[in-house]
Each structure stands twice: as C-alpha cells, then as structure tokens.
Design a protein around this motif. Structure first.
Motif, PDB file in Angstrom:
ATOM      1  N   HIS A 131       0.858  -1.340   0.146  1.00 14.06           N
ATOM      2  CA  HIS A 131      -0.025   0.025   0.064  1.00 14.06           C
ATOM      3  C   HIS A 131       0.808   1.181   0.013  1.00 14.06           C
ATOM      4  CE1 HIS A 131      -3.290   2.477   1.753  1.00 14.06           C
ATOM      5  NE2 HIS A 131      -3.895   2.066   0.688  1.00 14.06           N
ATOM      6  N   ILE A 132       1.853   1.077   0.588  1.00  9.87           N
ATOM      7  CA  ILE A 132       2.834   2.360   0.794  1.00  9.87           C
ATOM      8  C   ILE A 132       3.379   2.489  -0.603  1.00  9.87           C
ATOM      9  CG2 ILE A 132       5.123   3.232   1.678  1.00  9.87           C
ATOM     10  CD1 ILE A 132       4.251   1.845   4.287  1.00  9.87           C
ATOM     11  N   PHE A 133       3.637   1.539  -1.205  1.00  6.44           N
ATOM     12  CA  PHE A 133       4.566   1.604  -2.554  1.00  6.44           C
ATOM     13  C   PHE A 133       3.511   2.106  -3.491  1.00  6.44           C
ATOM     14  CE2 PHE A 133       8.140  -1.317  -1.444  1.00  6.44           C
ATOM     15  CZ  PHE A 133       8.925  -0.402  -1.568  1.00  6.44           C
ATOM     16  N   ARG A 134       2.306   1.839  -3.399  1.00  5.08           N
ATOM     17  CA  ARG A 134       1.229   2.262  -4.423  1.00  5.08           C
ATOM     18  C   ARG A 134       1.062   3.878  -4.323  1.00  5.08           C
ATOM     19  NH1 ARG A 134      -2.188  -2.261  -2.438  1.00  5.08           N
ATOM     20  NH2 ARG A 134      -1.570  -4.005  -3.806  1.00  5.08           N
ATOM     21  N   PHE A 135       1.124   4.416  -3.026  1.00 11.09           N
ATOM     22  CA  PHE A 135       1.158   5.663  -2.882  1.00 11.09           C
ATOM     23  C   PHE A 135       2.375   6.353  -3.273  1.00 11.09           C
ATOM     24  CE2 PHE A 135      -2.668   5.178   0.065  1.00 11.09           C
ATOM     25  CZ  PHE A 135      -3.368   6.586  -0.424  1.00 11.09           C
TER      26      PHE A 135
END
Length: 337
Positions: A131-135
């Motif tokens: 999820h962090i990498f998607r942001f």
C-alpha cells in the motif's frame, strides 16, 4: 482535511498552521508551524518546510509521509494502531534504503525472515508495504511497485470447533463472569472489541443497536427472552461488585475493560474450566466461529450475523469448522448367517 488540501493543517489563531507529530516536533522544535493567512501562502510555506518535516530522502521519508498523511485518514482506530506497529517493523529494515533500489528479491528476503517469527504478521506487513508503494507511485516517487509480485504465506485456517457438549461443560465450570460473557458472545457473534465496548445506550427497546468497529455498519440484534435475561444478569452483577458504568461489561469502578484486563479474566475462567471440567482449551475467538457454524446449520444468514462485507471472510469461519458426516454403506447382502 482542511481547504488547504494538506493533512494536519488547521486554521488556528488567525492563520493556517501545521500540527507536527512527535517525530517532527523533535526535529524542528515546534508543535505548530505558522504557514500563512491565505491558502496559497500556506501551501507555499508547507512546501518550504517539507524537507525539514520529512528529512529522509529515501524510504524513511516515504514512511514519514505515509504516517503523517494516510494512516490518520483510516477510519478504524484498530487499523491505525496496527499500521503504526507494522510500520515500525518496516522501518527497521527499509528506512535507510532508496525506493528505486528495493527489488522483489529484497521483499522476499524480508518475508522469509519475518515469516520465521510470524507468518501472520509478515502477511500484514507485506500488505502495508504494498500500500505504501502504491502511494509512492501516486506521488511520483516510483514507476513500479516492487512488493506487488510478492505472495503472502498461505496460512492453515484454524479448524477448532467447540462442540455443544464442550461448551455446556465449559459454562458449567468456568467463572460466573466468563460464563455470562461467553453466552453473550455465542448468542450475538460479536467481535471482542464490540462486546467490551457495548454501551448501555445501545440497549434499545427493539434490541441491541450496533455499529461494528471493523466495517462500521449499523445493525440491530433483536431481543429474545434469553438475551434480555442475560443482559439483566450482567448489569446486576456489575452493581453487586461495585457500580454500573457506561458500558455493559465494566470493572468494579465502572470503567470499561481494556484488552489486557479482559485477557486476564478470560484466562482465569478458561483455566478453571480446564482444571475442574477437564475440557480442552479454546480461544475466545473460537466462540465467534462456533456462532457462525451453528448459525449456518440453523439456516441463518451467517454473513449478515457476522457483519462481514465480503462472503470470503465468512467462509474462513465456516470452511474448516464443518464436520463432514460420512454414511456407512449397507452390507446385508454379504453377511452370511
């Protein structure tokens, strides 16, 4: 979020101001940073402060930004708390790395190391990292998500089913407080957090009014004679031990139980039932699974009862808990008298 469009920015004392978290306060020595009186000035001043507020150039800065802007916006307090705990684990390994240098292999190595300690926690941390990498992609930091191809560990679903005979024996030998809690848990199927946080003002004329902690949906558990009598017993017990607080389950001083305090009471009741009733240990959560399995056998809509938004979540409670009934074949034709 304010009209400035930046998390943690508020109108205070005649100007837009940024409220620092604990990490940022230690870095800049301020709790509030004045950004300006207009939206345009506030955005410009925030951008000027950003390198000091998020000083790490790599994954550390990405983690800081996610912690400051994304986690606070998540609706569930339990989710926010677990995300912060998971983020601490991720920081220990990735904080000093550059996002573009992290490979799929690096993430798999992390999973192997964490999986040796806890596969469940490793899966949670992988979900957060993805999820962090998607942001990061959304913010223009990365083109590709190195965690996306990484698979979670396949976990064996818990298949412990508390039989009716076991449950009856448990209720007979456990402590009175745990007995009442377990009965209410079985009848309603509520999560531990929702049961411990159940307030008296939720006890309406038509039933128990709910907005569950996990999905936030409204529901009503209609009264029946057993449920009404059980709730009355719990309130009477509270008054006999001390005072009645705002929640149905409360301590002598009327305050609600926290997770650790409840755990102590549950373990005492379980050990008592194991010693005196000679039953096999089961968890408090196993009673939610028993509720689900028994409800399905009675033709009740289990997904609605458990208040799941996804049927696949409900299946986790049911699939391993159903006991298959195998029929024996007739052998009369082969039996010689």
């Amino acid at each position: 979020m304010s009209e400035v469009g930046i998390p943690r920015v508020y109108w205070k004392s005649g100007a837009w101001r940024y409220k620092c978290n604990a990490r940022q306060k230690a870095l800049v020595g301020k709790s509030w940073i004045r950004l300006g009186e207009t939206v345009e000035d506030a955005r410009a001043e925030y951008n000027a402060w950003a390198p000091r507020l998020f000083p790490k150039a790599g994954m550390g800065r990405l983690f800081d930004k996610y912690e400051a802007e994304i986690i606070p916006a998540k609706p569930s307090p339990a989710t926010r708390k677990s995300n912060l705990d998971e983020l601490k684990r991720l920081r220990l390994v990735f904080a000093e790395c550059e996002p573009e240098d992290i490979t799929v292999h690096d993430v798999y190595r992390y999973m192997d190391a964490r999986g040796a300690q806890s596969k469940t926690q490793a899966n949670h941390e992988l979900s957060l990292l993805k999820h962090i990498f998607r942001f990061a992609q959304r913010w223009g930091v990365l083109e590709h998500n190195p965690a996306d191809p990484v698979a979670k560990f396949k976990l064996k679903p818990r298949d412990r089913y508390v039989t009716d005979a076991e449950f009856a024996r448990f209720l007979r030998f456990t402590s009175p407080w745990v007995r009442r809690y377990a009965l209410l848990k079985y009848k309603t199927g509520l999560r531990q957090k929702d049961l411990l946080g159940l307030r008296l003002d939720q006890l309406g004329p038509d039933g128990i009014l709910l907005r569950t902690s996990k999905v936030g949906k409204q529901a009503v558990i209609a009264w029946d004679d057993e449920l009404g009598k059980l709730v009355d017993e719990i309130k009477a017990d509270n008054l006999s031990r001390g005072r009645q607080g705002p929640t149905l389950f409360c301590k002598r001083d009327g305050m609600p139980y926290n997770k650790d305090q409840f755990h102590s009471r549950w373990q005492y009741g379980m050990k008592k039932a194991m010693t005196e009733g000679m039953i096999e240990r089961f968890t408090e959560h196993d009673l939610r699974a028993k509720h689900a399995t028994d409800a399905e056998r009675q033709g009740i809509d289990v997904q609605t009862n458990l208040q799941h938004s996804d049927r696949r979540t409900t299946e986790i409670y049911l699939r391993a808990k159903q006991v298959l009934k195998v029929s024996a074949l007739g052998a009369d034709a082969f039996i010689v008298e």
